[in-house]
Design a protein around this motif. Structure first.
Motif, PDB file in Angstrom:
ATOM      1  N   SER A 174      94.508  89.953  53.617  1.00 21.70           N
ATOM      2  CA  SER A 174      95.467  91.049  53.774  1.00 21.70           C
ATOM      3  C   SER A 174      96.117  91.013  55.153  1.00 21.70           C
ATOM      4  CB  SER A 174      94.758  92.398  53.590  1.00 21.70           C
ATOM      5  OG  SER A 174      94.259  92.535  52.276  1.00 21.70           O
ATOM      6  N   THR A 175      97.339  91.516  55.221  1.00 22.93           N
ATOM      7  CA  THR A 175      98.074  91.556  56.489  1.00 22.93           C
ATOM      8  C   THR A 175      98.273  92.986  56.984  1.00 22.93           C
ATOM      9  OG1 THR A 175     100.180  91.539  55.292  1.00 22.93           O
ATOM     10  CG2 THR A 175      99.281  89.408  55.974  1.00 22.93           C
ATOM     11  N   ASP A 176      97.701  93.956  56.287  1.00 24.47           N
ATOM     12  CA  ASP A 176      97.825  95.353  56.697  1.00 24.47           C
ATOM     13  C   ASP A 176      96.491  95.833  57.273  1.00 24.47           C
ATOM     14  OD1 ASP A 176      96.247  95.575  54.470  1.00 24.47           O
ATOM     15  OD2 ASP A 176      97.605  96.882  53.359  1.00 24.47           O
ATOM     16  N   ARG A 177      96.166  97.105  57.149  1.00 21.15           N
ATOM     17  CA  ARG A 177      94.955  97.692  57.742  1.00 21.15           C
ATOM     18  C   ARG A 177      93.738  97.604  56.812  1.00 21.15           C
ATOM     19  NH1 ARG A 177      94.810 102.595  58.083  1.00 21.15           N
ATOM     20  NH2 ARG A 177      93.312 102.728  59.792  1.00 21.15           N
ATOM     21  N   THR A 178      93.802  96.790  55.803  1.00 22.51           N
ATOM     22  CA  THR A 178      92.692  96.688  54.854  1.00 22.51           C
ATOM     23  C   THR A 178      91.367  96.387  55.542  1.00 22.51           C
ATOM     24  OG1 THR A 178      94.050  96.054  52.951  1.00 22.51           O
ATOM     25  CG2 THR A 178      91.774  95.313  52.950  1.00 22.51           C
ATOM     26  N   SER A 179      91.368  95.413  56.435  1.00 23.56           N
ATOM     27  CA  SER A 179      90.136  95.029  57.121  1.00 23.56           C
ATOM     28  C   SER A 179      89.548  96.193  57.908  1.00 23.56           C
ATOM     29  CB  SER A 179      90.403  93.848  58.052  1.00 23.56           C
ATOM     30  OG  SER A 179      89.259  93.544  58.825  1.00 23.56           O
ATOM     31  N   ALA A 180      90.388  96.907  58.662  1.00 17.19           N
ATOM     32  CA  ALA A 180      89.911  98.033  59.470  1.00 17.19           C
ATOM     33  C   ALA A 180      89.329  99.131  58.599  1.00 17.19           C
ATOM     34  CB  ALA A 180      91.059  98.583  60.318  1.00 17.19           C
ATOM     35  N   ILE A 181      89.944  99.385  57.466  1.00 12.65           N
ATOM     36  CA  ILE A 181      89.456 100.427  56.561  1.00 12.65           C
ATOM     37  C   ILE A 181      88.112 100.030  55.961  1.00 12.65           C
ATOM     38  CG2 ILE A 181      89.904 101.615  54.372  1.00 12.65           C
ATOM     39  CD1 ILE A 181      92.909 101.389  55.065  1.00 12.65           C
ATOM     40  N   ALA A 182      88.013  98.805  55.467  1.00 17.58           N
ATOM     41  CA  ALA A 182      86.771  98.357  54.827  1.00 17.58           C
ATOM     42  C   ALA A 182      85.602  98.343  55.799  1.00 17.58           C
ATOM     43  CB  ALA A 182      86.976  96.971  54.221  1.00 17.58           C
ATOM     44  N   THR A 183      85.823  97.842  57.003  1.00 15.01           N
ATOM     45  CA  THR A 183      84.736  97.732  57.979  1.00 15.01           C
ATOM     46  C   THR A 183      84.388  99.059  58.638  1.00 15.01           C
ATOM     47  OG1 THR A 183      86.352  97.054  59.665  1.00 15.01           O
ATOM     48  CG2 THR A 183      85.206  95.306  58.467  1.00 15.01           C
ATOM     49  N   SER A 184      85.177 100.096  58.400  1.00 15.65           N
ATOM     50  CA  SER A 184      84.844 101.419  58.934  1.00 15.65           C
ATOM     51  C   SER A 184      83.728 102.081  58.135  1.00 15.65           C
ATOM     52  CB  SER A 184      86.086 102.320  58.947  1.00 15.65           C
ATOM     53  OG  SER A 184      86.485 102.677  57.633  1.00 15.65           O
TER      54      SER A 184
END
Length: 256
Positions: free
Chosen positions: A44-54
């Motif tokens: 993903s190129t959006d905030r997906t990573s930040a959301i999942a790892t939160s």
């Protein structure tokens, strides 16, 4: 004793919906220590990573964008539990979803199962085209599809927007076919059916797809893609289609 369940969520640029999806899983009325949540991020190129790892309870896996089938295979192969739930990143689970689903697996004959899926529009849309698209999406997504396609040569069909499989069945089938960029869930459930596995349906297991799929052009292009892979399915399974009687026998319905 309640079984342990691994939940696999493939995602690509899901910042609009992933947070609500994960919150709904965490809030289900099922012991969290029996749930494993795996998010497979297709670059993903959006905030997906930040959301999942939160979310501390989420196992986050990042990989190259190779399609939904590949992502789902990555997820279930990393899973630790014997029941594998596939949930799309735009789906919200009702609190009782897991409890109602695992009831079906009290029967050792059940290989996979699905509940009923409804829609939640992300935006209020009321044009004739939008109403048509919502109707079409509801028909194609709803868990009731498993009942309404008794007369179809492509029954039974499980929709991986929200469904449950035994891991041993996925291992025997080899998982999803990555050649199918669409209709990969249909292909998998048809292969399971051809091997004599039984599927279950529990309309009390409710989930909701957050629906917002853009305008006419995106809809048109997506339907062309769906049609292309539907043709591949027909070529693959045409000579192997089940009879109506076999189809009915291969479905177990549970409404309690």
């Amino acid at each position: 004793m309640l079984p342990r369940v691994s939940i696999v969520i493939p995602v690509y640029n899901g910042e609009q919906t992933l947070n609500a999806c994960l919150k709904s899983i965490i809030n289900v009325s099922y012991p969290q220590e029996l749930i494993e949540i795996i998010v497979v991020d297709n670059a993903s190129t959006d905030r997906t990573s930040a959301i999942a790892t939160s979310f501390s309870s989420v196992r986050y896996i990042y990989e190259a964008n190779q399609g939904r089938a590949f992502a789902r295979n990555t997820g279930w192969r990393h899973a630790n539990h014997s029941l594998i739930a596939f949930i799309d990143c735009d789906v919200i689970l009702e609190k009782q979803w897991i409890r109602f689903m695992v009831k079906l697996f009290l029967s050792p004959k059940i290989a996979a199962a699905q509940g009923k899926i409804d829609l939640i529009p992300l935006q209020n849309k009321s044009s004739i085209f939008d109403r048509f698209r919502k109707f079409h999406k509801l028909i194609s997504t709803s868990g009731s599809l498993i009942e309404t396609t008794h007369f179809s040569p492509y029954f039974p069909i499980l929709n991986t927007a929200s469904c449950l499989y035994r891991k041993e069945v996925l291992e025997e089938l080899g998982g999803f076919d990555p050649l199918f960029l669409r209709c990969e869930d249909t292909d998998l459930s048809l292969r399971a059916s051809r091997m004599g596995y039984m599927v279950g349906f529990n309309e009390m297991a409710l989930s909701y797809a957050q629906w917002d799929k853009g305008g006419f052009l995106s809809y048109f292009l997506r339907e062309i893609e769906n049609a292309r892979f539907s043709i591949l399915l027909k070529r693959k399974f045409y000579q192997e289609k089940n009879t109506l009687f076999q189809n009915l026998l291969q479905t177990i319905r549970w409404n309690k």
